[in-house]
Design a protein around this motif. Structure first.
Motif, PDB file in Angstrom:
ATOM      1  N   MET A   1      35.286 -71.167  43.085  1.00  0.00           N
ATOM      2  CA  MET A   1      34.178 -70.339  43.564  1.00  0.00           C
ATOM      3  C   MET A   1      32.822 -70.858  43.083  1.00  0.00           C
ATOM      4  O   MET A   1      31.785 -70.271  43.388  1.00  0.00           O
ATOM      5  N   GLY A   2      32.823 -71.959  42.338  1.00  0.00           N
ATOM      6  CA  GLY A   2      31.583 -72.531  41.836  1.00  0.00           C
ATOM      7  C   GLY A   2      31.050 -71.835  40.601  1.00  0.00           C
ATOM      8  O   GLY A   2      29.869 -71.957  40.259  1.00  0.00           O
ATOM      9  N   LEU A   3      31.931 -71.111  39.896  1.00  0.00           N
ATOM     10  CA  LEU A   3      31.518 -70.342  38.716  1.00  0.00           C
ATOM     11  C   LEU A   3      32.187 -70.836  37.447  1.00  0.00           C
ATOM     12  O   LEU A   3      32.149 -70.163  36.415  1.00  0.00           O
ATOM     13  N   GLY A   4      32.799 -72.020  37.528  1.00  0.00           N
ATOM     14  CA  GLY A   4      33.564 -72.517  36.387  1.00  0.00           C
ATOM     15  C   GLY A   4      32.740 -72.764  35.143  1.00  0.00           C
ATOM     16  O   GLY A   4      33.269 -72.719  34.024  1.00  0.00           O
ATOM     17  N   ASP A   5      31.438 -73.048  35.280  1.00  0.00           N
ATOM     18  CA  ASP A   5      30.589 -73.333  34.122  1.00  0.00           C
ATOM     19  C   ASP A   5      29.840 -72.099  33.622  1.00  0.00           C
ATOM     20  O   ASP A   5      29.047 -72.193  32.674  1.00  0.00           O
ATOM     21  N   MET A   6      30.070 -70.950  34.240  1.00  0.00           N
ATOM     22  CA  MET A   6      29.370 -69.732  33.833  1.00  0.00           C
ATOM     23  C   MET A   6      30.142 -69.023  32.722  1.00  0.00           C
ATOM     24  O   MET A   6      31.354 -69.153  32.607  1.00  0.00           O
ATOM     25  N   PRO A   7      29.440 -68.249  31.876  1.00  0.00           N
ATOM     26  CA  PRO A   7      30.131 -67.450  30.857  1.00  0.00           C
ATOM     27  C   PRO A   7      30.910 -66.316  31.533  1.00  0.00           C
ATOM     28  O   PRO A   7      30.378 -65.622  32.400  1.00  0.00           O
ATOM     29  N   TYR A   8      32.175 -66.124  31.140  1.00  0.00           N
ATOM     30  CA  TYR A   8      32.957 -65.025  31.695  1.00  0.00           C
ATOM     31  C   TYR A   8      34.128 -64.661  30.795  1.00  0.00           C
ATOM     32  O   TYR A   8      34.528 -65.437  29.914  1.00  0.00           O
ATOM     33  N   LEU A   9      34.668 -63.468  31.022  1.00  0.00           N
ATOM     34  CA  LEU A   9      35.834 -62.967  30.306  1.00  0.00           C
ATOM     35  C   LEU A   9      36.918 -62.623  31.317  1.00  0.00           C
ATOM     36  O   LEU A   9      36.616 -62.173  32.429  1.00  0.00           O
TER      37      LEU A   9
ATOM     38  N   PHE B   1      32.875 -63.561  50.713  1.00  0.00           N
ATOM     39  CA  PHE B   1      34.117 -62.937  51.161  1.00  0.00           C
ATOM     40  C   PHE B   1      35.055 -63.971  51.776  1.00  0.00           C
ATOM     41  O   PHE B   1      36.246 -64.043  51.432  1.00  0.00           O
ATOM     42  N   TYR B   2      34.526 -64.802  52.678  1.00  0.00           N
ATOM     43  CA  TYR B   2      35.372 -65.778  53.369  1.00  0.00           C
ATOM     44  C   TYR B   2      35.811 -66.901  52.432  1.00  0.00           C
ATOM     45  O   TYR B   2      36.959 -67.367  52.503  1.00  0.00           O
ATOM     46  N   ARG B   3      34.908 -67.340  51.562  1.00  0.00           N
ATOM     47  CA  ARG B   3      35.296 -68.376  50.593  1.00  0.00           C
ATOM     48  C   ARG B   3      36.398 -67.869  49.686  1.00  0.00           C
ATOM     49  O   ARG B   3      37.385 -68.555  49.420  1.00  0.00           O
ATOM     50  N   SER B   4      36.230 -66.637  49.198  1.00  0.00           N
ATOM     51  CA  SER B   4      37.210 -66.053  48.286  1.00  0.00           C
ATOM     52  C   SER B   4      38.570 -65.897  48.963  1.00  0.00           C
ATOM     53  O   SER B   4      39.610 -66.177  48.370  1.00  0.00           O
ATOM     54  N   LYS B   5      38.555 -65.466  50.225  1.00  0.00           N
ATOM     55  CA  LYS B   5      39.815 -65.271  50.947  1.00  0.00           C
ATOM     56  C   LYS B   5      40.551 -66.593  51.124  1.00  0.00           C
ATOM     57  O   LYS B   5      41.779 -66.670  50.936  1.00  0.00           O
ATOM     58  N   ASP B   6      39.815 -67.653  51.471  1.00  0.00           N
ATOM     59  CA  ASP B   6      40.439 -68.969  51.635  1.00  0.00           C
ATOM     60  C   ASP B   6      41.016 -69.472  50.313  1.00  0.00           C
ATOM     61  O   ASP B   6      42.104 -70.062  50.283  1.00  0.00           O
ATOM     62  N   ILE B   7      40.292 -69.237  49.236  1.00  0.00           N
ATOM     63  CA  ILE B   7      40.763 -69.674  47.919  1.00  0.00           C
ATOM     64  C   ILE B   7      42.030 -68.922  47.533  1.00  0.00           C
ATOM     65  O   ILE B   7      42.977 -69.511  46.985  1.00  0.00           O
TER      66      ILE B   7
ATOM     67  N   THR C   1      46.036 -66.220  33.441  1.00  0.00           N
ATOM     68  CA  THR C   1      44.900 -66.953  32.881  1.00  0.00           C
ATOM     69  C   THR C   1      44.603 -68.207  33.693  1.00  0.00           C
ATOM     70  O   THR C   1      43.441 -68.494  34.044  1.00  0.00           O
ATOM     71  N   ARG C   2      45.654 -68.965  33.991  1.00  0.00           N
ATOM     72  CA  ARG C   2      45.478 -70.188  34.777  1.00  0.00           C
ATOM     73  C   ARG C   2      44.920 -69.860  36.166  1.00  0.00           C
ATOM     74  O   ARG C   2      44.027 -70.552  36.669  1.00  0.00           O
ATOM     75  N   LEU C   3      45.434 -68.795  36.764  1.00  0.00           N
ATOM     76  CA  LEU C   3      44.987 -68.385  38.092  1.00  0.00           C
ATOM     77  C   LEU C   3      43.498 -68.033  38.087  1.00  0.00           C
ATOM     78  O   LEU C   3      42.739 -68.421  38.974  1.00  0.00           O
ATOM     79  N   ALA C   4      43.072 -67.283  37.056  1.00  0.00           N
ATOM     80  CA  ALA C   4      41.682 -66.846  36.971  1.00  0.00           C
ATOM     81  C   ALA C   4      40.728 -68.031  36.794  1.00  0.00           C
ATOM     82  O   ALA C   4      39.689 -68.117  37.468  1.00  0.00           O
ATOM     83  N   HIS C   5      41.078 -68.951  35.898  1.00  0.00           N
ATOM     84  CA  HIS C   5      40.212 -70.109  35.660  1.00  0.00           C
ATOM     85  C   HIS C   5      40.078 -70.963  36.923  1.00  0.00           C
ATOM     86  O   HIS C   5      38.986 -71.424  37.262  1.00  0.00           O
ATOM     87  N   GLU C   6      41.186 -71.167  37.616  1.00  0.00           N
ATOM     88  CA  GLU C   6      41.138 -71.997  38.814  1.00  0.00           C
ATOM     89  C   GLU C   6      40.344 -71.304  39.924  1.00  0.00           C
ATOM     90  O   GLU C   6      39.603 -71.958  40.666  1.00  0.00           O
ATOM     91  N   TYR C   7      40.492 -70.002  40.038  1.00  0.00           N
ATOM     92  CA  TYR C   7      39.721 -69.249  41.027  1.00  0.00           C
ATOM     93  C   TYR C   7      38.225 -69.389  40.752  1.00  0.00           C
ATOM     94  O   TYR C   7      37.436 -69.657  41.681  1.00  0.00           O
TER      95      TYR C   7
END
Length: 445
Positions: free
Chosen positions: A95-103, A135-141, A85-91
């Protein structure tokens, strides 16, 4: 950690896919952001869908407003639900998606547990979060999070010509193993019929079966794949080709049939195999001796037997030329009837085995064409025989058949990237989402 990102236009399909995992007790809901969560680990799909719609703008030019992300730690990493859970929220935050609705879903259908995130990527103002260089942003993260939480580095492992083909391990991830086998066999070997395809698959405890029929008035032609044990007995539910990847589809396999015909004819590869088989057969004292001597020449022979024990098929797998050839393609003296007479009824009288002389490459094609007309009728006659299930005799290394464990094709049953980030079922789901996009029509949410 390997991340895979897919953009789509059908939010409901993404929710249904993950909800089905939970319903089958192969996953649970870990957490949500701006979406209702009762804390039970289960999901009310309709309720969640309505919550997402509340955040969806009335008008947007974004054709693919949702995203589906899978995060796959190294198989050796053992994380708790809290860690995931912690890993997913931080990811999502990075990625700039922290304020978006997600599950956040956890999948436990394979030994390598992993998480899926279903999220909107369009704000209430109708603007989408940029996916530039995702792709590159995600890989670096992922590399950054691995270091922060002490995780083992994980990269996608690509299939190469040197990747070994392994027999199915019943204790392992069957979908992944079947996918590996089908892909690698298709990459390396030449085969022209389903019988030849199944002959090479049987060496690794896999078999394929055609499925034809009609669903809702539409005709379909497909393939399903089975994992088997050393005796050819099916050990799991079949996997649809679509769950393995496009390389396993009927269209792809049919295409390999056509290419193999041209390659084998052009290079006269069958003649090379024929020379070796003829030489070994003359020196063999019986069937078992014949099988063992061929193995020494890096050629496997697969015999198919009727319920009465009669040989009705013989296929040679030449690992030197990477060709799979029905015996009748090599000549009448190598057909199923010839072997039945030689090994089960006595010596062959009317079809003596004559050693094949070395044929210069310039003349090989001509010889192949002369033999082809002779063997076509034998091949079609051999293929018209009933095809009971192949069963490998572990003692002698050849295949027998047994109708008692035969599983018929089941139309409509569900089924590549190899490595810690690969799941064949996810691959099929991502492709399905891409196909949902239709030009000139308003996106579905």
């Amino acid at each position: 950690m390997v991340a895979k990102i897919s953009l789509g236009n059908s939010l409901y399909a993404a929710l249904t896919y993950n909800t089905e995992k939970i319903n089958k007790e192969k996953g649970r809901l870990l957490d949500t952001n701006k979406i209702y969560n009762d804390g039970s680990g289960s999901v009310n799909t309709h309720r969640v869908y309505e919550d997402f719609q509340r955040w969806m703008p009335a008008h947007t030019k974004t054709e693919r407003p949702m995203m589906h992300i899978s995060l796959n730690p190294h198989p050796d990493d053992r994380l708790s639900d809290t860690d995931y859970t912690r890993l997913a929220h931080e990811y999502m935050q990075k990625m700039g998606l922290g304020d978006m609705p997600y599950l956040i879903f956890k999948h436990e259908d394979i030994d390598r547990h992993h998480i899926h995130i279903v999220a909107l990527r369009v704000g209430t103002d109708g603007k989408a979060v940029s996916d530039k260089n995702n792709f590159y942003r995600s890989k670096d993260i992922c590399r950054e999070l691995e270091k922060k939480y002490g995780l083992k580095p994980a990269e996608r492992q690509r299939v190469s010509p040197d990747t070994p083909i392994m027999k199915i391990d019943p204790a392992g991830d069957l979908k992944r193993q079947v996918a590996n086998t089908v892909k690698l066999v298709g990459m390396r070997y030449r085969f022209q019929t389903m019988g030849e395809f199944n002959a090479i698959l049987s060496l690794y405890n896999v078999k394929a079966e055609q499925t034809d029929g009609r669903v809702n008035g539409r005709e379909y032609h497909g393939l399903v794949y089975f994992a088997t044990d050393d005796n050819g007995k099916v050990i799991a539910n079949p996997f649809k080709a679509s769950r393995l990847g496009r390389f396993a589809s009927r269209a792809a396999i049919d295409g390999r049939f056509e290419r193999a015909k041209k390659e084998i004819d052009d290079k006269a590869l069958a003649q090379r195999t024929k020379r070796i088989v003829a030489s070994v057969l003359i020196r063999s004292s019986g069937k078992e001796d014949f099988i063992e001597r061929l193995k020494a020449e890096k050629i496997d022979v697969v015999f198919r037997y009727s319920a009465e024990g009669r040989i009705y098929g013989a296929t040679f797998i030449d690992h030197n030329t990477m060709c799979v050839l029905n015996g009748s393609r090599l000549g009448r003296e190598f057909s199923a009837n010839a072997f039945e007479q030689r090994f089960n009824e006595g010596p062959v009288i009317d079809t003596p085995v004559v050693p094949v002389q070395n044929i210069p490459e310039d003349n090989a094609r001509t010889v192949g064409n002369e033999n082809r007309n002779q063997t076509d009728s034998d091949s079609s006659r051999s293929q018209s025989q009933p095809q009971p299930e192949a069963r490998t005799n572990s003692r002698h290394g050849h295949v027998q058949t047994d109708n008692s464990d035969y599983m018929p094709s089941i139309p409509g049953l569900d089924l590549f990237q190899v490595g810690p980030g690969y799941d064949p079922e996810e691959e099929a789901f991502y492709r399905a989402m891409q196909r949902r996009k239709k030009k000139g029509r308003r996106p579905k949410f």
